[in-house]
Design an enzyme around this catalytic site. Sequence first.
Site, PDB file in Angstrom:
ATOM      1  N   ASN A 227       0.629  -1.161  -0.004  1.00 32.74           N
ATOM      2  CA  ASN A 227      -0.017  -0.031   0.191  1.00 32.74           C
ATOM      3  C   ASN A 227       0.672   1.247   0.080  1.00 32.74           C
ATOM      4  O   ASN A 227       0.351   2.325   0.138  1.00 32.74           O
ATOM      5  CB  ASN A 227      -0.895   0.075   1.305  1.00 32.74           C
ATOM      6  CG  ASN A 227      -0.212  -0.233   2.457  1.00 32.74           C
ATOM      7  OD1 ASN A 227       0.892  -0.334   2.608  1.00 32.74           O
ATOM      8  ND2 ASN A 227      -0.844   0.130   3.497  1.00 32.74           N
ATOM      9  N   GLU A 231       2.297  10.536  -3.600  1.00 36.35           N
ATOM     10  CA  GLU A 231       1.548  11.093  -4.441  1.00 36.35           C
ATOM     11  C   GLU A 231       1.623  12.444  -4.458  1.00 36.35           C
ATOM     12  O   GLU A 231       1.976  13.126  -3.564  1.00 36.35           O
ATOM     13  CB  GLU A 231      -0.004  10.831  -3.733  1.00 36.35           C
ATOM     14  CG  GLU A 231      -0.473   9.425  -4.107  1.00 36.35           C
ATOM     15  CD  GLU A 231      -1.999   9.225  -3.457  1.00 36.35           C
ATOM     16  OE1 GLU A 231      -2.614   8.206  -3.712  1.00 36.35           O
ATOM     17  OE2 GLU A 231      -2.390  10.085  -2.679  1.00 36.35           O
ATOM     18  N   ASN A 355       3.485   2.358  12.895  1.00 44.51           N
ATOM     19  CA  ASN A 355       3.745   0.954  13.285  1.00 44.51           C
ATOM     20  C   ASN A 355       4.963   1.057  14.091  1.00 44.51           C
ATOM     21  O   ASN A 355       5.851   0.949  13.713  1.00 44.51           O
ATOM     22  CB  ASN A 355       4.191   0.189  12.051  1.00 44.51           C
ATOM     23  CG  ASN A 355       2.919  -0.592  11.281  1.00 44.51           C
ATOM     24  OD1 ASN A 355       1.758  -0.088  11.481  1.00 44.51           O
ATOM     25  ND2 ASN A 355       3.201  -1.314  10.139  1.00 44.51           N
ATOM     26  N   THR A 405      -6.374   5.364   0.260  1.00 50.53           N
ATOM     27  CA  THR A 405      -5.816   4.657  -0.868  1.00 50.53           C
ATOM     28  C   THR A 405      -5.724   5.351  -1.847  1.00 50.53           C
ATOM     29  O   THR A 405      -5.916   6.443  -2.147  1.00 50.53           O
ATOM     30  CB  THR A 405      -7.019   3.410  -0.796  1.00 50.53           C
ATOM     31  OG1 THR A 405      -8.469   4.037  -0.974  1.00 50.53           O
ATOM     32  CG2 THR A 405      -6.889   2.740   0.200  1.00 50.53           C
ATOM     33  N   HIS A 429      -4.858   5.337  11.073  1.00 50.71           N
ATOM     34  CA  HIS A 429      -3.883   5.621  10.303  1.00 50.71           C
ATOM     35  C   HIS A 429      -4.030   5.450   8.882  1.00 50.71           C
ATOM     36  O   HIS A 429      -3.235   6.126   8.164  1.00 50.71           O
ATOM     37  CB  HIS A 429      -2.728   4.651  10.698  1.00 50.71           C
ATOM     38  CG  HIS A 429      -2.979   3.247   9.830  1.00 50.71           C
ATOM     39  ND1 HIS A 429      -3.964   2.460   9.797  1.00 50.71           N
ATOM     40  CD2 HIS A 429      -2.110   2.613   8.893  1.00 50.71           C
ATOM     41  CE1 HIS A 429      -3.933   1.407   9.103  1.00 50.71           C
ATOM     42  NE2 HIS A 429      -2.915   1.419   8.365  1.00 50.71           N
ATOM     43  N   ALA A 431      -6.998   4.046   5.608  1.00 47.31           N
ATOM     44  CA  ALA A 431      -8.446   3.619   5.392  1.00 47.31           C
ATOM     45  C   ALA A 431      -8.551   2.061   5.996  1.00 47.31           C
ATOM     46  O   ALA A 431      -9.547   1.891   6.484  1.00 47.31           O
ATOM     47  CB  ALA A 431      -8.500   3.206   3.910  1.00 47.31           C
ATOM     48  N   GLY A 432      -7.609   1.183   6.091  1.00 41.66           N
ATOM     49  CA  GLY A 432      -7.972   0.001   6.514  1.00 41.66           C
ATOM     50  C   GLY A 432      -8.474  -1.132   5.511  1.00 41.66           C
ATOM     51  O   GLY A 432      -9.561  -0.600   4.955  1.00 41.66           O
TER      52      GLY A 432
END
EC number: 6.5.1.8
Lengths: 506, 247
Positions: A227, A231, A355, A405, A429, A431-432
């Site tokens: 992921n 961008e 993380n 995302t 953190h 979208a999941g």
Amino acid sequence: MVVRDYNDELKYLERIDANSWRIKKGFQPNMNVEGVFYVNSALEKLMFDELRNACRPGMVGGFLPGMKQIANVAALPGIVHRSIGLPDVHSGYGFAIGNMAAFDMSDPNSIVSPGGVGFDINCGVRLLRTNLFEKDVQPVKEQLAQSMFDHIPVGVGSKGIIPMTAHNLEEALEMGMDWSLREGYIWAEDKEHCEEYGRMLNADPSKVSLRAKKRGLPQLGTLGAGNHYAEIQVVDEIYDKWAASKMGIEEKGQVCVMIHSGSRGFGHQVATDALVQMEKAMKRDKIETNDRQLACARINSQEGQDYLKAMAAAANFAWVNRSSMTFLSRQAFAKQFHMTPDDLDMHVIYDVSHNIAKIEEHVVDGKQKTLLVHRKGSTRAFPPHHPLIPVDYQLTGQPVLIGGTMGTCSYVLTGTEQGMQETFGSTCHGAGRALSRAKSRRNLEYTDVLKKLEQQGISIRVASLKLVMEEAPESYKNVTDVVDTCHAAGISKKCIKLRPIAVIKG
Amino acid sequence: MFKRKLAALDHHAPDSFNINDEREIRNLVLWLENQKIRRYKIEDRAPLQATGPEWNANFEKYCKDLASPIADGSMAEKLEWLIGYAVSLEYSDDADKYKGQTAENVSKIVVNVPKVESSNPLDNMDFESPDFKKGILALAQILDVTPHPDHLVTLKAVSKVVRERLSQEALDKPNNIIVKGKPFPFQEADLGFDMGDYVLNQAAKILRLLYIHDLRDLQTGINETIVAVQSITADPKTDTKLGQVGR
């Protein structure tokens, strides 16, 4: 695992308010504290569907549902307050991704668990601003995306363009962003606007296996796969104009660059090595957990300390990695616009880590305590005036960067006092995931995904077209639902919304 | 010898007077008569100017004329009395001026006036005079500084404005020196605690702002130091040949 039918499971779940649910003791065996998770009505349905599916007869294998994982974490020794699921929570290795748990350092039985940090140690998001506007970038969007793609190698097995020797790597692991500063890849202000000032002081490269170092050496300055992305985004909405202004964001249409990456193969190897060590420690110290994946060791044991030192080195690796990509992005922009990065005002707004495990001071039941806070798929969100956030954000609260995302939007939130009390200053953190990677590959066509992005006017550069559907927005929870839930629950506050115009992915 | 008394008499070399040098003794006696004692008329002072052995007899006579009680003493004793006599004459010339010099008053003077004579005219100013206070108030008004009830605090603020905003550097390049702040509604900002009193909360907010200001200065100093070191150590390199896009 206790086998009950779905309706029996529901007896252990209790709504606290519109945005949160309590998981009562007994939902899983030996829970030391209660669990809690934050949802809105859309996310709530996903959570309960997941639990219902897991209760169907014959469902074995795969990860446990998120709620069960939150409850299993609540059964770990030394946990305080609550085991907390953020709105983007979804099943992961041991701990759910989007799970925050804190352990009392003064309790000799308290544990540290690599599963509570995740394999991509110090995966995080960095946001750079520019003084450009959408109209400046739209005409050269394709060239800029290509230039970024040329500068930042992406994909599985990619290699970076910044020359590194084994000696350089040792220094970088110990110094984190101070290494990038010393070598001149970044600006002094970048360090100021980074969580932990870009360096974990307890890092010890001698606790890291040779194998991890070999994997990490060629990968510095690469984005990776999964992921992760870089961008080019534009400001789509400003919710809190004062806080945005403190971050140098004045108007809609302003162009930013978001980098979402971590410690690559290096962090993965550090986590894998630690899990092996911890299994031994668990046997020796007779630590019992509900799930084999929750391998852990006492914080004060040799294994626990070794992991924390190696994890810190991996965290430093990730910061050097994002710093190298900051340098490369600035170069790409400077070449395209024939201006220096300075003149383009390409400052780091902030850099968050989602993380990681860190030692922090918090108030538990009215008493100040030193805790080891595990945030896995959870972002630190400290309130205004907290001593660990940069001076520029003392009045606004810490900026929290939420990467969306591919093709959807991203958000900047700020930390709140309420979040400090309820979730030890933690929030969501991203979208999941809603669909597993395998399921996404089965259900989606990559050509459709690319066509949709094109229709939205988003330029895309990818290393592997086949992986695109794993990362399609359809595979994820809606990031806006996630962020709105955090805002409504008061654990962080919406500040800026960004939408992508170009994506570079692995 | 006789250092303090000679100094009190404004002698030109009180430190270096040497009692064993006959010439110096003669010069001192003549100086005392000429400048301080003035027992004889000027034209009658010639015997004390004698250079030969007759001077000793002349000096004995001079002592007798002054009614010195030291008849058979040593030269040191005779001089001691003579100088003391000169001091007493000096005192009676201006008794009013000296009689206030009691121990109590002297210790006060020592506290108030720095021993080292300062060449700084400001040290001699009366900081409490109404004139001074009025001046500060006027200065504060010109510079747009809010006056504080304690005029010395106001002066401190005025001095800060002058130092930071009116220095040559700030006047030449105002954009480099003067920070262009953006407004922030700090009144609505979360203070982080509530002391249950509006005024106290306001004061705490201002303290927060002052603290943030100090912190900003510290961080700027840190950044400047890093940049200075970077100019020595930095050497960023890239080598596109190393790059490899993955699968």
